[in-house]
Design an enzyme around this catalytic site. Structure first.
Site, PDB file in Angstrom:
ATOM      1  N   ARG A   1       0.782  -1.392   0.034  1.00 48.73           N
ATOM      2  CA  ARG A   1      -0.107  -0.021   0.119  1.00 48.73           C
ATOM      3  C   ARG A   1       0.921   1.381   0.090  1.00 48.73           C
ATOM      4  O   ARG A   1       0.551   2.082  -0.747  1.00 48.73           O
ATOM      5  CB  ARG A   1      -0.975   0.041   1.145  1.00 48.73           C
TER       6      ARG A   1
ATOM      7  N   LYS B   1       2.276  24.248  -4.752  1.00 49.13           N
ATOM      8  CA  LYS B   1       0.855  23.689  -4.232  1.00 49.13           C
ATOM      9  C   LYS B   1       1.048  22.091  -4.271  1.00 49.13           C
ATOM     10  O   LYS B   1       0.437  21.512  -5.022  1.00 49.13           O
ATOM     11  CB  LYS B   1      -0.264  24.043  -4.983  1.00 49.13           C
TER      12      LYS B   1
ATOM     13  N   LYS C   1       4.573  39.042  -4.523  1.00 45.88           N
ATOM     14  CA  LYS C   1       3.073  39.097  -4.737  1.00 45.88           C
ATOM     15  C   LYS C   1       2.388  40.270  -4.128  1.00 45.88           C
ATOM     16  O   LYS C   1       3.118  41.130  -3.667  1.00 45.88           O
ATOM     17  CB  LYS C   1       2.480  37.512  -4.065  1.00 45.88           C
TER      18      LYS C   1
ATOM     19  N   GLU D   1       4.152  39.204  -9.707  1.00 46.80           N
ATOM     20  CA  GLU D   1       2.668  38.965  -9.863  1.00 46.80           C
ATOM     21  C   GLU D   1       2.283  40.291 -10.129  1.00 46.80           C
ATOM     22  O   GLU D   1       2.074  41.289  -9.571  1.00 46.80           O
ATOM     23  CB  GLU D   1       2.141  38.226  -8.645  1.00 46.80           C
TER      24      GLU D   1
ATOM     25  N   ASP E   1      -1.412  37.650 -13.590  1.00 44.87           N
ATOM     26  CA  ASP E   1      -2.349  36.553 -13.058  1.00 44.87           C
ATOM     27  C   ASP E   1      -3.744  36.854 -13.313  1.00 44.87           C
ATOM     28  O   ASP E   1      -4.426  38.115 -13.082  1.00 44.87           O
ATOM     29  CB  ASP E   1      -1.742  37.044 -11.334  1.00 44.87           C
TER      30      ASP E   1
END
Length: 281
Positions: free
Chosen positions: A100, A135, A167, A196, A217
């Site tokens: 597994r 992510k 950002k 960004e 973006d």
């Protein structure tokens, strides 16, 4: 392709066995004799790109260092439904107990490689590369990004340490894109700087600040095309934000250099693999 750092991979495997096996597989150890040998075959139950076989081998070797591992296909290769991926022989207990954990890793990695290949094929014919993002599942970053490369994609930054990404919250803290870029250049003069942007005014400010990459973006394709023409060769361009297989080709047609896709790793559909085991008499 470079696999995960060996020490990081070993830590991951150690944690996986502690989580799943702890002080023993009570079912297998009660039923299967310690001396019993077995053969297992991994079969692809769908078509797609394989990734993670080397990691799976390490997982089985954790319990049986002498396991015989005979891969029938290499990472990064497209395989058809029903394809045999690997044949392994060794201690039956090890093949059952590690199954597994090994499948979980290979199914995740092959799922990432498969969806990445679909995005890469969707933009074929355009000078656009598909990028991953940060992510990822904590602890799996290197494996996730290896799988993206197996699928034909390109890794973006590995973490917060190897590239500066300015950002909106950074811009708010600095007061402007110009000030944010200046702060980065003063503290890390050689690092790649990306900013960004969401408007053409921000694109112009980023250009004036001399950044290396400008992220466009959540812009419309029309606005992306306008921004790409405005930027020219002064900086690399990256489109980002809710990119899907339905929209990626249209975005690539704008001439953007890169398209980053969070879904490659944050919404993984596990690749279906089965392990078929037979006992050796």
């Amino acid at each position: 392709m470079n696999q995960a750092n060996p020490s990081i991979l070993q830590d991951l495997i150690d944690r996986a066995f502690e989580e799943d096996v702890s002080d023993g597989d009570v079912t297998t150890n009660a039923i299967v004799d310690e001396s019993q040998q077995a053969q297992a075959i991994w079969v692809a139950k769908q078509q797609g790109v394989v990734a993670g076989l080397d990691v799976a081998q390490r997982i089985f070797e954790y319990l049986d260092p002498d396991v015989i591992w005979e891969p029938k296909i290499k990472d990064g290769t497209w395989m058809g439904q029903g394809s045999e991926m690997v044949i392994l022989k060794g201690q039956a207990r090890a093949l059952l107990t590690a199954e597994r954990i090994a499948l979980n890793v290979a199914q995740r990695m092959s799922g990432i490689a498969t969806i990445t290949r679909k995005f890469v094929e969707a933009v074929s014919g355009y000078p656009t590369e598909i990028l991953d993002t940060r992510k990822t599942v904590p602890g799996f970053r290197q494996l996730d990004k290896y799988a993206v490369k197996a699928g034909g994609g390109r890794n973006h930054r590995m973490g917060l340490y190897d590239m500066a990404m300015i950002k909106d919250n950074h811009i708010a803290a600095a007061g402007s894109i110009t000030s944010a870029v200046q702060s980065i250049r003063e503290s890390h003069s050689q690092i790649t700087v990306e900013v960004e942007t969401t408007t053409l005014d921000q694109v112009n400010e980023a250009l004036a600040a001399g950044v290396d990459i400008i992220m466009l973006d959540n812009m419309s394709t029309e606005k992306i095309k306008e921004a790409v023409q405005l930027i020219g060769s002064a900086a690399k361009t990256e489109a980002s934000g809710n990119v899907s297989l339905d929209s990626v080709k249209e975005i690539a047609a704008t001439g953007v250099n890169y398209i980053s896709v969070g879904a490659l790793t944050h919404s993984v559909e596990a690749f279906d693999i089965s392990q078929r085991l037979t006992y050796i008499k």
